[in-house]
Structures are given as structure tokens and as C-alpha cells.
Design a protein around this motif. Structure first.
Motif, PDB file in Angstrom:
ATOM      1  N   ALA A   1       0.832  -1.203   0.000  1.00  0.00           N
ATOM      2  CA  ALA A   1       0.000   0.000   0.000  1.00  0.00           C
ATOM      3  C   ALA A   1       0.865   1.251   0.000  1.00  0.00           C
ATOM      4  O   ALA A   1       0.586   2.214  -0.724  1.00  0.00           O
ATOM      5  N   GLN A   2       1.926   1.233   0.793  1.00  0.00           N
ATOM      6  CA  GLN A   2       2.816   2.388   0.864  1.00  0.00           C
ATOM      7  C   GLN A   2       3.395   2.714  -0.513  1.00  0.00           C
ATOM      8  O   GLN A   2       3.410   3.875  -0.926  1.00  0.00           O
ATOM      9  N   THR A   3       3.842   1.711  -1.229  1.00  0.00           N
ATOM     10  CA  THR A   3       4.405   1.928  -2.563  1.00  0.00           C
ATOM     11  C   THR A   3       3.382   2.570  -3.492  1.00  0.00           C
ATOM     12  O   THR A   3       3.677   3.564  -4.170  1.00  0.00           O
ATOM     13  N   HIS A   4       2.170   2.022  -3.513  1.00  0.00           N
ATOM     14  CA  HIS A   4       1.134   2.557  -4.398  1.00  0.00           C
ATOM     15  C   HIS A   4       0.697   3.959  -3.975  1.00  0.00           C
ATOM     16  O   HIS A   4       0.473   4.829  -4.828  1.00  0.00           O
ATOM     17  N   LEU A   5       0.576   4.180  -2.683  1.00  0.00           N
ATOM     18  CA  LEU A   5       0.122   5.486  -2.202  1.00  0.00           C
ATOM     19  C   LEU A   5       1.185   6.560  -2.410  1.00  0.00           C
ATOM     20  O   LEU A   5       0.847   7.717  -2.698  1.00  0.00           O
ATOM     21  N   GLU A   6       2.458   6.204  -2.269  1.00  0.00           N
ATOM     22  CA  GLU A   6       3.518   7.179  -2.559  1.00  0.00           C
ATOM     23  C   GLU A   6       3.424   7.641  -4.013  1.00  0.00           C
ATOM     24  O   GLU A   6       3.551   8.833  -4.306  1.00  0.00           O
ATOM     25  N   HIS A   7       3.186   6.692  -4.898  1.00  0.00           N
ATOM     26  CA  HIS A   7       3.043   7.016  -6.320  1.00  0.00           C
ATOM     27  C   HIS A   7       1.811   7.910  -6.532  1.00  0.00           C
ATOM     28  O   HIS A   7       1.883   8.917  -7.259  1.00  0.00           O
ATOM     29  N   ALA A   8       0.709   7.563  -5.913  1.00  0.00           N
ATOM     30  CA  ALA A   8      -0.523   8.350  -6.049  1.00  0.00           C
ATOM     31  C   ALA A   8      -0.323   9.768  -5.528  1.00  0.00           C
ATOM     32  O   ALA A   8      -0.783  10.738  -6.141  1.00  0.00           O
ATOM     33  N   LEU A   9       0.386   9.903  -4.410  1.00  0.00           N
ATOM     34  CA  LEU A   9       0.612  11.226  -3.839  1.00  0.00           C
ATOM     35  C   LEU A   9       1.541  12.072  -4.718  1.00  0.00           C
ATOM     36  O   LEU A   9       1.403  13.295  -4.752  1.00  0.00           O
ATOM     37  N   GLN A  10       2.461  11.428  -5.419  1.00  0.00           N
ATOM     38  CA  GLN A  10       3.326  12.170  -6.339  1.00  0.00           C
ATOM     39  C   GLN A  10       2.534  12.680  -7.539  1.00  0.00           C
ATOM     40  O   GLN A  10       2.741  13.805  -7.995  1.00  0.00           O
ATOM     41  N   LEU A  11       1.623  11.851  -8.040  1.00  0.00           N
ATOM     42  CA  LEU A  11       0.855  12.215  -9.228  1.00  0.00           C
ATOM     43  C   LEU A  11      -0.270  13.192  -8.926  1.00  0.00           C
ATOM     44  O   LEU A  11      -0.491  14.151  -9.675  1.00  0.00           O
ATOM     45  N   HIS A  12      -0.991  12.916  -7.858  1.00  0.00           N
ATOM     46  CA  HIS A  12      -2.180  13.718  -7.565  1.00  0.00           C
ATOM     47  C   HIS A  12      -2.486  13.653  -6.065  1.00  0.00           C
ATOM     48  O   HIS A  12      -3.279  12.823  -5.630  1.00  0.00           O
ATOM     49  N   PRO A  13      -1.849  14.524  -5.287  1.00  0.00           N
ATOM     50  CA  PRO A  13      -2.092  14.490  -3.839  1.00  0.00           C
ATOM     51  C   PRO A  13      -3.517  14.927  -3.506  1.00  0.00           C
ATOM     52  O   PRO A  13      -3.962  15.986  -3.947  1.00  0.00           O
ATOM     53  N   THR A  14      -4.216  14.070  -2.808  1.00  0.00           N
ATOM     54  CA  THR A  14      -5.586  14.370  -2.375  1.00  0.00           C
ATOM     55  C   THR A  14      -5.714  14.098  -0.879  1.00  0.00           C
ATOM     56  O   THR A  14      -4.869  13.425  -0.275  1.00  0.00           O
ATOM     57  N   SER A  15      -6.785  14.596  -0.325  1.00  0.00           N
ATOM     58  CA  SER A  15      -7.079  14.336   1.082  1.00  0.00           C
ATOM     59  C   SER A  15      -7.199  12.838   1.347  1.00  0.00           C
ATOM     60  O   SER A  15      -6.655  12.328   2.329  1.00  0.00           O
ATOM     61  N   ASP A  16      -7.899  12.136   0.464  1.00  0.00           N
ATOM     62  CA  ASP A  16      -8.071  10.690   0.646  1.00  0.00           C
ATOM     63  C   ASP A  16      -6.742   9.946   0.568  1.00  0.00           C
ATOM     64  O   ASP A  16      -6.505   9.002   1.336  1.00  0.00           O
ATOM     65  N   ALA A  17      -5.879  10.349  -0.341  1.00  0.00           N
ATOM     66  CA  ALA A  17      -4.579   9.688  -0.453  1.00  0.00           C
ATOM     67  C   ALA A  17      -3.750   9.900   0.814  1.00  0.00           C
ATOM     68  O   ALA A  17      -3.110   8.968   1.308  1.00  0.00           O
ATOM     69  N   HIS A  18      -3.780  11.118   1.354  1.00  0.00           N
ATOM     70  CA  HIS A  18      -3.057  11.374   2.604  1.00  0.00           C
ATOM     71  C   HIS A  18      -3.687  10.594   3.757  1.00  0.00           C
ATOM     72  O   HIS A  18      -2.964  10.047   4.601  1.00  0.00           O
ATOM     73  N   TYR A  19      -5.002  10.545   3.790  1.00  0.00           N
ATOM     74  CA  TYR A  19      -5.673   9.771   4.844  1.00  0.00           C
ATOM     75  C   TYR A  19      -5.246   8.302   4.795  1.00  0.00           C
ATOM     76  O   TYR A  19      -4.868   7.715   5.804  1.00  0.00           O
ATOM     77  N   ASN A  20      -5.307   7.723   3.603  1.00  0.00           N
ATOM     78  CA  ASN A  20      -4.930   6.316   3.456  1.00  0.00           C
ATOM     79  C   ASN A  20      -3.448   6.086   3.746  1.00  0.00           C
ATOM     80  O   ASN A  20      -3.083   5.062   4.329  1.00  0.00           O
TER      81      ASN A  20
END
Length: 135
Positions: free
Chosen positions: A16-35
Motif C-alpha cells: 500500500a505504501q508503494t502505491h500510495l507514494e506514487h498516487a501522492l506524487q501524481l495527484h495528492p488528495t485528502s483521501d490519499a493522505h488519509y490512506n
């Protein structure tokens, strides 16, 4: 972000950390930070979890879940009851009929000896359908 959320649901915090780091780089959102906060908490990175939940509430100050997570982290992991109660109080302002939030805040007040407040919140949680809040 859906891959990160899916990995969290499956209990795989590293993936999850790997995928969420990528998501936060591309498009940081409140939900991504929460997760990511949940992910970091699962990995026992409490301070990083708190950082992500704080970013989540900065981006979406009306999202009660991040306030709940902050309250629980400060109460259970940081042992800072006053800060925990403040965050949980903000969560209950945003979701006043949520029995889980009422119950958590009641537990915090009880631990601090504020029994009248705790009893009131336990009763509210019970009347909102939370069985474990029943006397």
C-alpha cells in the motif's frame, strides 16, 4: 490510489505504501493522505501517520475520519489525552450522530476522570445504535 486502498484492505501495508507514494506524487488528495496515514500507522510510523492525517484535514477540513484517526493516534500512541480529545471533539462536531466517535470520545473522557461527559457520550452512542455502549 485504488491499488493502495486495495492493498490496505488486504492488510498489506508495505505494498500500500508503494502505491500510495506514487498516487501522492501524481495527484495528492485528502483521501490519499488519509490512506497513507493508515498505512504508516500500520507500519508503526506514528509520526508520519500523524503528518499525513494533518495534511488530509488541511485539504478537507470537513472530513471527520482524519480527525478520528488523529484523536486515536494521540490517545493510544502518543499518550496526549488533551490533544486527542481536541481532535475527537472536532470529529464529533462534523459527525454529531456517529456512535463510534461518541464512544471513542467517551472513553477518552472516562480515562481523564470526566465521568459526567463520558456517561453522556456513552448514552448518546447507545441511543445511536452502538451495542457495546449499553450499560
Amino acid at each position: 490510489m485504488s491499488l493502495g486502498t486495495s492493498a490496505l484492505t488486504q492488510g498489506n501495508a508495505q505494498q500500500a505504501q508503494t502505491h500510495l507514494e506514487h498516487a501522492l506524487q501524481l495527484h495528492p488528495t485528502s483521501d490519499a493522505h488519509y490512506n497513507m496515514g493508515i498505512c504508516q500507522y500500520m507500519l508503526k510510523n506514528i509520526d508520519r501517520a500523524i503528518e499525513h492525517w494533518k495534511k488530509s484535514v488541511q485539504m478537507d477540513p470537513k472530513g471527520a475520519d482524519a480527525y478520528v484517526s488523529l484523536g486515536n493516534a494521540y490517545f493510544l500512541s502518543k499518550k496526549e489525552s488533551g490533544t486527542a480529545i481536541d481532535y475527537m471533539q472536532k470529529a464529533i462536531e462534523l459527525a454529531p450522530n456517529d456512535p463510534e466517535i461518541q464512544f471513542n470520545l467517551a472513553c477518552m473522557h472516562e480515562s481523564q476522570g470526566s465521568l459526567d461527559q463520558a456517561i453522556e457520550l456513552y448514552n448518546q452512542a447507545a441511543s445511536n445504535g452502538l451495542d457495546r455502549a449499553q450499560p
